[in-house]
Design a protein around this motif. Structure first.
Motif, PDB file in Angstrom:
ATOM      1  N   MET A   1       2.339   5.364  10.642  1.00 44.27           N
ATOM      2  CA  MET A   1       1.450   5.531   9.516  1.00 44.27           C
ATOM      3  C   MET A   1       0.151   6.136  10.028  1.00 44.27           C
ATOM      4  SD  MET A   1       0.089   2.623   6.854  1.00 44.27           S
ATOM      5  CE  MET A   1       1.740   2.191   6.435  1.00 44.27           C
ATOM      6  N   ALA A   2      -0.317   7.160   9.356  1.00 42.14           N
ATOM      7  CA  ALA A   2      -1.550   7.839   9.752  1.00 42.14           C
ATOM      8  C   ALA A   2      -2.767   6.977   9.420  1.00 42.14           C
ATOM      9  CB  ALA A   2      -1.646   9.180   9.041  1.00 42.14           C
ATOM     10  N   LEU A   3      -3.854   7.243  10.122  1.00 47.73           N
ATOM     11  CA  LEU A   3      -5.084   6.478   9.908  1.00 47.73           C
ATOM     12  C   LEU A   3      -5.583   6.615   8.476  1.00 47.73           C
ATOM     13  CD1 LEU A   3      -7.374   4.741  11.030  1.00 47.73           C
ATOM     14  CD2 LEU A   3      -8.536   6.858  11.675  1.00 47.73           C
ATOM     15  N   TRP A   4      -5.549   7.831   7.935  1.00 42.77           N
ATOM     16  CA  TRP A   4      -6.033   8.027   6.566  1.00 42.77           C
ATOM     17  C   TRP A   4      -5.191   7.237   5.570  1.00 42.77           C
ATOM     18  CZ3 TRP A   4      -2.833   9.844   2.831  1.00 42.77           C
ATOM     19  CH2 TRP A   4      -1.695  10.544   3.240  1.00 42.77           C
ATOM     20  N   ASP A   5      -3.889   7.146   5.840  1.00 48.18           N
ATOM     21  CA  ASP A   5      -2.988   6.396   4.960  1.00 48.18           C
ATOM     22  C   ASP A   5      -3.353   4.906   4.973  1.00 48.18           C
ATOM     23  OD1 ASP A   5      -0.911   5.606   3.345  1.00 48.18           O
ATOM     24  OD2 ASP A   5       0.681   6.258   4.683  1.00 48.18           O
ATOM     25  N   ALA A   6      -3.589   4.371   6.164  1.00 41.71           N
ATOM     26  CA  ALA A   6      -3.950   2.955   6.290  1.00 41.71           C
ATOM     27  C   ALA A   6      -5.289   2.664   5.618  1.00 41.71           C
ATOM     28  CB  ALA A   6      -3.993   2.553   7.755  1.00 41.71           C
ATOM     29  N   LEU A   7      -6.255   3.569   5.786  1.00 37.20           N
ATOM     30  CA  LEU A   7      -7.572   3.359   5.168  1.00 37.20           C
ATOM     31  C   LEU A   7      -7.487   3.373   3.645  1.00 37.20           C
ATOM     32  CD1 LEU A   7      -9.838   5.472   7.530  1.00 37.20           C
ATOM     33  CD2 LEU A   7      -9.612   2.979   7.431  1.00 37.20           C
ATOM     34  N   VAL A   8      -6.694   4.283   3.102  1.00 35.25           N
ATOM     35  CA  VAL A   8      -6.522   4.343   1.642  1.00 35.25           C
ATOM     36  C   VAL A   8      -5.842   3.080   1.139  1.00 35.25           C
ATOM     37  CG1 VAL A   8      -5.303   5.537  -0.228  1.00 35.25           C
ATOM     38  CG2 VAL A   8      -6.541   6.851   1.491  1.00 35.25           C
ATOM     39  N   ARG A   9      -4.826   2.606   1.875  1.00 37.60           N
ATOM     40  CA  ARG A   9      -4.139   1.376   1.480  1.00 37.60           C
ATOM     41  C   ARG A   9      -5.081   0.177   1.491  1.00 37.60           C
ATOM     42  NH1 ARG A   9       1.670   1.257   1.988  1.00 37.60           N
ATOM     43  NH2 ARG A   9       2.416   3.364   2.346  1.00 37.60           N
ATOM     44  N   ILE A  10      -5.926   0.088   2.512  1.00 38.14           N
ATOM     45  CA  ILE A  10      -6.871  -1.030   2.582  1.00 38.14           C
ATOM     46  C   ILE A  10      -7.882  -0.955   1.442  1.00 38.14           C
ATOM     47  CG2 ILE A  10      -8.770  -1.997   3.937  1.00 38.14           C
ATOM     48  CD1 ILE A  10      -7.092  -1.415   6.439  1.00 38.14           C
ATOM     49  N   LEU A  11      -8.390   0.235   1.158  1.00 37.88           N
ATOM     50  CA  LEU A  11      -9.365   0.403   0.081  1.00 37.88           C
ATOM     51  C   LEU A  11      -8.761   0.044  -1.279  1.00 37.88           C
ATOM     52  CD1 LEU A  11     -12.168   1.378  -0.847  1.00 37.88           C
ATOM     53  CD2 LEU A  11     -11.156   3.644  -1.091  1.00 37.88           C
ATOM     54  N   VAL A  12      -7.611   0.625  -1.594  1.00 43.78           N
ATOM     55  CA  VAL A  12      -6.971   0.361  -2.892  1.00 43.78           C
ATOM     56  C   VAL A  12      -6.531  -1.102  -2.979  1.00 43.78           C
ATOM     57  CG1 VAL A  12      -4.995   0.935  -4.359  1.00 43.78           C
ATOM     58  CG2 VAL A  12      -6.270   2.749  -3.218  1.00 43.78           C
ATOM     59  N   GLY A  13      -5.983  -1.635  -1.887  1.00 42.18           N
ATOM     60  CA  GLY A  13      -5.568  -3.032  -1.871  1.00 42.18           C
ATOM     61  C   GLY A  13      -6.719  -3.981  -2.102  1.00 42.18           C
TER      62      GLY A  13
END
Length: 63
Positions: A1-13
């Motif tokens: 999983m790319a860093l940008w993907d993880a950051l978006v998931r954390i933000l939306v979550g």
């Protein structure tokens, strides 16, 4: 999983968990989805990505 993907998931979550805790009611489902998004970001594994055969990681450039 790319860093940008993880950051978006954390933000939306985090936003979904916040709404679930503050609003209650039907937003309890949002809390569950938010927790799942945060856990997938922390672990770096997403079952849906695995089943679909996709990845957000960049492929190394071939010379």
């Amino acid at each position: 999983m790319a860093l940008w993907d993880a950051l978006v998931r954390i933000l939306v979550g985090s936003i979904l968990v916040f709404f679930g805790v503050e609003k209650g009611g039907v937003f309890v489902i949002a809390t569950f989805v938010g927790v799942v998004l945060i856990l997938t970001a922390i672990t770096g594994f997403c079952l849906i990505y695995k089943i679909a055969g996709i990845s957000s990681k960049e492929e190394p450039a071939q010379a």
